[in-house]
Motif scaffolding. Structure first.
Motif, mmCIF file in Angstrom:
data_model
loop_
_atom_site.group_PDB
_atom_site.id
_atom_site.type_symbol
_atom_site.label_atom_id
_atom_site.label_comp_id
_atom_site.label_asym_id
_atom_site.label_seq_id
_atom_site.Cartn_x
_atom_site.Cartn_y
_atom_site.Cartn_z
ATOM 1 N N UNK A 53 0.821 -1.209 0.000
ATOM 2 C CA UNK A 53 0.000 0.000 0.000
ATOM 3 C C UNK A 53 0.855 1.258 0.000
ATOM 4 N N UNK A 54 1.868 1.263 0.830
ATOM 5 C CA UNK A 54 2.749 2.438 0.918
ATOM 6 C C UNK A 54 3.518 2.645 -0.382
ATOM 7 N N UNK A 55 3.958 1.555 -1.007
ATOM 8 C CA UNK A 55 4.691 1.656 -2.263
ATOM 9 C C UNK A 55 3.809 2.253 -3.347
ATOM 10 N N UNK A 56 2.542 1.842 -3.384
ATOM 11 C CA UNK A 56 1.599 2.379 -4.359
ATOM 12 C C UNK A 56 1.398 3.868 -4.132
ATOM 13 N N UNK A 57 1.226 4.252 -2.889
ATOM 14 C CA UNK A 57 1.010 5.656 -2.537
ATOM 15 C C UNK A 57 2.217 6.496 -2.926
ATOM 16 N N UNK A 58 3.400 5.994 -2.619
ATOM 17 C CA UNK A 58 4.629 6.729 -2.954
ATOM 18 C C UNK A 58 4.843 6.805 -4.451
ATOM 19 N N UNK A 59 4.496 5.742 -5.170
ATOM 20 C CA UNK A 59 4.659 5.733 -6.625
ATOM 21 C C UNK A 59 3.764 6.787 -7.260
ATOM 22 N N UNK A 60 2.516 6.893 -6.779
ATOM 23 C CA UNK A 60 1.603 7.910 -7.313
ATOM 24 C C UNK A 60 2.170 9.313 -7.088
ATOM 25 N N UNK A 61 2.732 9.546 -5.909
ATOM 26 C CA UNK A 61 3.316 10.848 -5.599
ATOM 27 C C UNK A 61 4.512 11.133 -6.501
ATOM 28 N N UNK A 62 5.321 10.120 -6.766
ATOM 29 C CA UNK A 62 6.495 10.280 -7.620
ATOM 30 C C UNK A 62 6.083 10.629 -9.041
ATOM 31 N N UNK A 63 5.058 9.949 -9.551
ATOM 32 C CA UNK A 63 4.578 10.216 -10.904
ATOM 33 C C UNK A 63 4.062 11.646 -11.018
ATOM 34 N N UNK A 64 3.290 12.108 -10.028
ATOM 35 C CA UNK A 64 2.777 13.472 -10.050
ATOM 36 C C UNK A 64 3.906 14.491 -9.987
ATOM 37 N N UNK A 65 4.929 14.217 -9.188
ATOM 38 C CA UNK A 65 6.067 15.129 -9.083
ATOM 39 C C UNK A 65 6.811 15.218 -10.419
ATOM 40 N N UNK A 66 6.963 14.083 -11.095
ATOM 41 C CA UNK A 66 7.637 14.073 -12.388
ATOM 42 C C UNK A 66 6.846 14.863 -13.426
ATOM 43 N N UNK A 67 5.506 14.711 -13.409
ATOM 44 C CA UNK A 67 4.672 15.452 -14.353
ATOM 45 C C UNK A 67 4.764 16.952 -14.100
ATOM 46 N N UNK A 68 4.735 17.341 -12.828
ATOM 47 C CA UNK A 68 4.816 18.759 -12.481
ATOM 48 C C UNK A 68 6.159 19.339 -12.907
ATOM 49 N N UNK A 69 7.240 18.609 -12.680
ATOM 50 C CA UNK A 69 8.564 19.073 -13.061
ATOM 51 C C UNK A 69 8.679 19.199 -14.583
ATOM 52 N N UNK A 70 8.145 18.227 -15.289
ATOM 53 C CA UNK A 70 8.180 18.253 -16.736
ATOM 54 C C UNK A 70 7.391 19.441 -17.282
ATOM 55 N N UNK A 71 6.222 19.685 -16.714
ATOM 56 C CA UNK A 71 5.398 20.819 -17.141
ATOM 57 C C UNK A 71 6.119 22.129 -16.852
ATOM 58 N N UNK A 72 6.726 22.233 -15.687
ATOM 59 C CA UNK A 72 7.469 23.443 -15.338
ATOM 60 C C UNK A 72 8.610 23.700 -16.303
ATOM 61 N N UNK A 73 9.337 22.655 -16.660
ATOM 62 C CA UNK A 73 10.449 22.803 -17.600
ATOM 63 C C UNK A 73 9.951 23.241 -18.972
ATOM 64 N N UNK A 74 8.841 22.647 -19.423
ATOM 65 C CA UNK A 74 8.329 22.993 -20.753
ATOM 66 C C UNK A 74 7.806 24.432 -20.782
#
Length: 57
Positions: free
Chosen positions: A16-37
């Motif tokens: 459960x914790x791994x799933x929760x952390x993975x979702x947070x990681x994916x959102x952080x990557x999307x936000x960083x990518x959007x910021x860079x673009x």
């Protein structure tokens, strides 16, 4: 009479914790990518600026 609940296994808890952390990681990557673009000007993302808000009022 109240009965204690069964203990959750460590593997279920970790899964459960791994799933929760993975979702947070994916959102952080999307936000960083959007910021860079946005910074490079290659984004088609439309975001509000302070100028538009002042014109509406």
């Amino acid at each position: 009479m109240a009965v204690p609940k069964k203990k959750t296994s460590k593997s279920k808890r970790d899964k459960r914790r791994a799933t929760w952390r993975h979702k947070a990681t994916v959102q952080a990557q999307k936000a960083l990518s959007l910021g860079k673009s946005i910074l490079t000007g290659r984004s088609t993302f439309v975001y509000p600026t302070g100028e538009e808000e002042e014109e509406e009022e």
